[in-house]
Design an enzyme around this catalytic site. Structure first.
Site, PDB file in Angstrom:
ATOM      1  N   SER A  40      38.286  33.966  30.120  1.00  0.00           N
ATOM      2  CA  SER A  40      38.607  35.385  29.956  1.00  0.00           C
ATOM      3  C   SER A  40      38.821  35.990  31.335  1.00  0.00           C
ATOM      4  CB  SER A  40      37.454  36.084  29.237  1.00  0.00           C
ATOM      5  OG  SER A  40      37.643  37.486  29.240  1.00  0.00           O
TER       6      SER A  40
ATOM      7  N   LYS B 269      42.604  34.180  27.970  1.00  0.00           N
ATOM      8  CA  LYS B 269      42.446  35.534  27.400  1.00  0.00           C
ATOM      9  C   LYS B 269      42.535  36.536  28.538  1.00  0.00           C
ATOM     10  CE  LYS B 269      38.225  37.954  25.988  1.00  0.00           C
ATOM     11  NZ  LYS B 269      37.012  37.860  25.143  1.00  0.00           N
TER      12      LYS B 269
ATOM     13  N   LYS C 152      42.317  40.760  29.552  1.00  0.00           N
ATOM     14  CA  LYS C 152      41.933  42.107  29.127  1.00  0.00           C
ATOM     15  C   LYS C 152      43.163  43.006  29.189  1.00  0.00           C
ATOM     16  CE  LYS C 152      37.449  41.411  28.741  1.00  0.00           C
ATOM     17  NZ  LYS C 152      36.749  41.568  27.454  1.00  0.00           N
TER      18      LYS C 152
ATOM     19  N   ASP D 262      42.444  40.947  24.875  1.00  0.00           N
ATOM     20  CA  ASP D 262      41.215  41.620  24.429  1.00  0.00           C
ATOM     21  C   ASP D 262      41.239  43.056  24.930  1.00  0.00           C
ATOM     22  OD1 ASP D 262      38.686  42.431  23.688  1.00  0.00           O
ATOM     23  OD2 ASP D 262      37.593  40.958  24.899  1.00  0.00           O
TER      24      ASP D 262
ATOM     25  N   GLU E 130      42.108  40.781  20.294  1.00  0.00           N
ATOM     26  CA  GLU E 130      40.683  40.996  20.056  1.00  0.00           C
ATOM     27  C   GLU E 130      40.343  42.480  20.161  1.00  0.00           C
ATOM     28  OE1 GLU E 130      38.401  38.508  22.697  1.00  0.00           O
ATOM     29  OE2 GLU E 130      36.511  39.477  22.196  1.00  0.00           O
TER      30      GLU E 130
ATOM     31  N   ASP F  62      35.315  41.575  17.620  1.00  0.00           N
ATOM     32  CA  ASP F  62      34.190  41.254  18.492  1.00  0.00           C
ATOM     33  C   ASP F  62      33.131  42.338  18.269  1.00  0.00           C
ATOM     34  OD1 ASP F  62      32.436  41.140  20.703  1.00  0.00           O
ATOM     35  OD2 ASP F  62      33.980  41.007  22.224  1.00  0.00           O
TER      36      ASP F  62
ATOM     37  N   LYS G 267      29.131  36.373  19.093  1.00  0.00           N
ATOM     38  CA  LYS G 267      28.264  36.441  20.278  1.00  0.00           C
ATOM     39  C   LYS G 267      26.831  36.471  19.781  1.00  0.00           C
ATOM     40  CE  LYS G 267      31.476  38.838  23.360  1.00  0.00           C
ATOM     41  NZ  LYS G 267      31.860  40.129  23.964  1.00  0.00           N
TER      42      LYS G 267
ATOM     43  N   GLY H 259      31.686  35.525  25.177  1.00  0.00           N
ATOM     44  CA  GLY H 259      30.824  35.463  26.358  1.00  0.00           C
ATOM     45  C   GLY H 259      30.474  36.854  26.839  1.00  0.00           C
TER      46      GLY H 259
HETATM   47  O1  OSB Z   1      34.723  41.653  25.189  1.00  0.00           O
HETATM   48  O2  OSB Z   1      34.559  39.565  25.239  1.00  0.00           O
HETATM   49  C1  OSB Z   1      34.326  40.644  25.760  1.00  0.00           C
HETATM   50  C2  OSB Z   1      32.761  40.282  29.217  1.00  0.00           C
HETATM   51  C3  OSB Z   1      31.856  41.311  29.178  1.00  0.00           C
HETATM   52  C4  OSB Z   1      31.775  42.095  28.062  1.00  0.00           C
HETATM   53  C5  OSB Z   1      32.611  41.873  26.974  1.00  0.00           C
HETATM   54  C6  OSB Z   1      33.518  40.835  27.008  1.00  0.00           C
HETATM   55  C7  OSB Z   1      33.602  40.040  28.158  1.00  0.00           C
HETATM   56  C8  OSB Z   1      34.556  38.960  28.328  1.00  0.00           C
HETATM   57  C9  OSB Z   1      34.195  37.859  29.288  1.00  0.00           C
HETATM   58  O3  OSB Z   1      35.632  38.923  27.804  1.00  0.00           O
HETATM   59  C10 OSB Z   1      33.538  36.707  28.648  1.00  0.00           C
HETATM   60  C11 OSB Z   1      32.894  35.775  29.646  1.00  0.00           C
HETATM   61  O4  OSB Z   1      33.610  35.201  30.462  1.00  0.00           O
HETATM   62  O5  OSB Z   1      31.666  35.632  29.598  1.00  0.00           O
HETATM   63 MG    MG Z   2      35.747  40.952  23.474  1.00  0.00          MG
END
Ligand code: OSB
Ligand code: MG
Length: 368
Positions: free
Chosen positions: A136, A162, A164, A189, A214, A239, A263, A291
């Site tokens: 991500s 992925k 953001k 995401d 997402e 999520d 999660k 994550g």
């Molecule tokens: O929305 O999945 C998420 C990180 C922090 C809070 C929310 C998210 C995320 C990530 C990173 O997308 C996931 C990771 O690399 O641990």
């Molecule tokens: Mg997410």
């Protein structure tokens, strides 16, 4: 088992590179670690995935500490526990606060796996000996920077990328990525950055053949997600909206989601995570493991969970060294060519590096 002693630590670890989402930027990760000791001396570890501020959900490091100290730890200490599945019943009088609950539950699963002499993965019913992982990537300063980063991670072998997105950092970004990486599995995401009124804009993403989008809409909404899904070809993956198997069922029945990100912390622990997994498997909904920028301890729990059969899509569990100069477990989690080997030793399968833990600890408290 009977837990006779619990230690909570607040750790602060510096991220190698800042991580930016639609809500803001992290440079440090502040989180709680929980160490639980059974009367036979077995030690288990759990990690709270609550952040320092309540941007992802309403929980924070401090609310978790409060709920653990004043409510959850007293419900656990010196109680006879036969199986970790009993924890959710013990916690039933406490509403929500899933990340706090999951912190203890994770440590108890670790102890249970050690006492039954199996890996956490096997204790959960997992069967894979390696798991497929993606990565991500936060919002970058420029599209060129993002393309360069994606190129690096694709070369490292990550199975899915992925990124953001947020208003102003979406359609052109995804177009550029698809042009540069025609054969890579790519997803976006939004962390709830859009509203149903943005449907026309989100429809433009259909052109780029994304594996999924997402959490485009609000975290407490599954109704508008169901309207949105009817307008999009791209599958929606929820999520933030999913906190339990009941949430999963309702979202699936409404057609609000075609894929679910599980999660452990968000759903209150491994027992509920497994229930969601099983429900999704029975209903043809693929899942993957999300994550929360975890340290090695939370990461180890994610690796174990991902060994269950319906974790069909690559998750966000990347290598320790993607986040940290030095992690708090030995060996660190390593993704090679997009795969993580699942440890076979009893419990979480990694040694906790106590020296490293102490070096990142800014506060701690014992309970007995
Ligand atoms: O929305 O999945 C998420 C990180 C922090 C809070 C929310 C998210 C995320 C990530 C990173 O997308 C996931 C990771 O690399 O641990
Ligand atoms: Mg997410």
């Amino acid at each position: 088992m009977k837990i006779i002693d619990i230690t909570i630590r607040h750790l602060q670890m510096k991220l190698k590179a800042p991580f930016t989402t639609s809500f803001g930027t992290f440079t440090n990760k502040d989180f709680l670690l929980l160490e639980a000791k059974d009367q036979d001396g077995t030690i288990g570890w759990g990690e709270s995935v609550a952040f320092h501020s309540p941007w992802y959900n309403e929980e924070t490091l401090q609310t978790n500490w409060h709920i653990l100290e004043d409510f959850l730890i007293p419900l656990i200490l010196n109680k006879e526990i036969n199986h970790p599945d009993e924890i959710s019943e013990l916690f039933a009088p406490i509403r929500k606060n899933n990340m706090a609950k999951s912190t203890i539950e994770g440590a108890i699963w670790d102890i249970y796996a050690q006492q039954t002499n199996q890996s956490l993965a096997s204790a959960l019913g997992g069967t894979k000996d390696k798991i497929e992982v993606g990565i991500s990537i936060g919002i970058q300063k420029s599209i060129e920077d993002l393309v360069a980063l994606v190129d690096e991670y694709v070369k490292e072998g990550y199975k899915r990328i992925k990124v953001k997105i947020k208003p102003g950092w979406d359609v052109e970004v995804m177009r550029t990525l698809r042009e540069n990486f025609p054969n890579v599995a790519i997803m976006a995401d939004a962390n709830s950055a859009y509203r149903l009124e943005d449907a026309e804009l989100l429809k433009q993403l259909d052109e780029f053949d994304l594996t999924m989008i997402e959490q485009p809409l609000a975290s407490d909404d599954i109704i508008d997600h169901s309207y949105l899904q009817k307008m999009l070809n791209t599958p929606i993956c929820l999520d933030e909206s999913i906190h339990s198997v009941e949430d999963a069922r309702k979202a699936v029945e409404l057609g609000s989601t075609k894929i679910i990100n599980i999660k452990i912390g968000r759903v209150g622990g491994l027992t509920e995570a497994k229930k969601i997994h099983d429900y999704c498997e029975a209903n043809g909904i693929p899942v993957w493991c999300g994550g929360m920028l975890e340290s090695g301890i939370g990461r180890a729990h994610n690796v174990a969970l991902t060994t269950l059969s319906n974790f069909i899509l690559p998750g966000d569990t990347a290598s320790s060294n993607r986040y940290w100069e030095k992690d708090i477990i030995l060996p660190e989690v390593v993704a090679a060519n997009g795969y993580i080997e699942v440890p076979q030793t009893a419990g979480i399968g990694y040694e906790v590096d106590r020296e490293a833990v102490e070096s990142f600890t800014v506060a701690k408290k014992h309970y007995k």
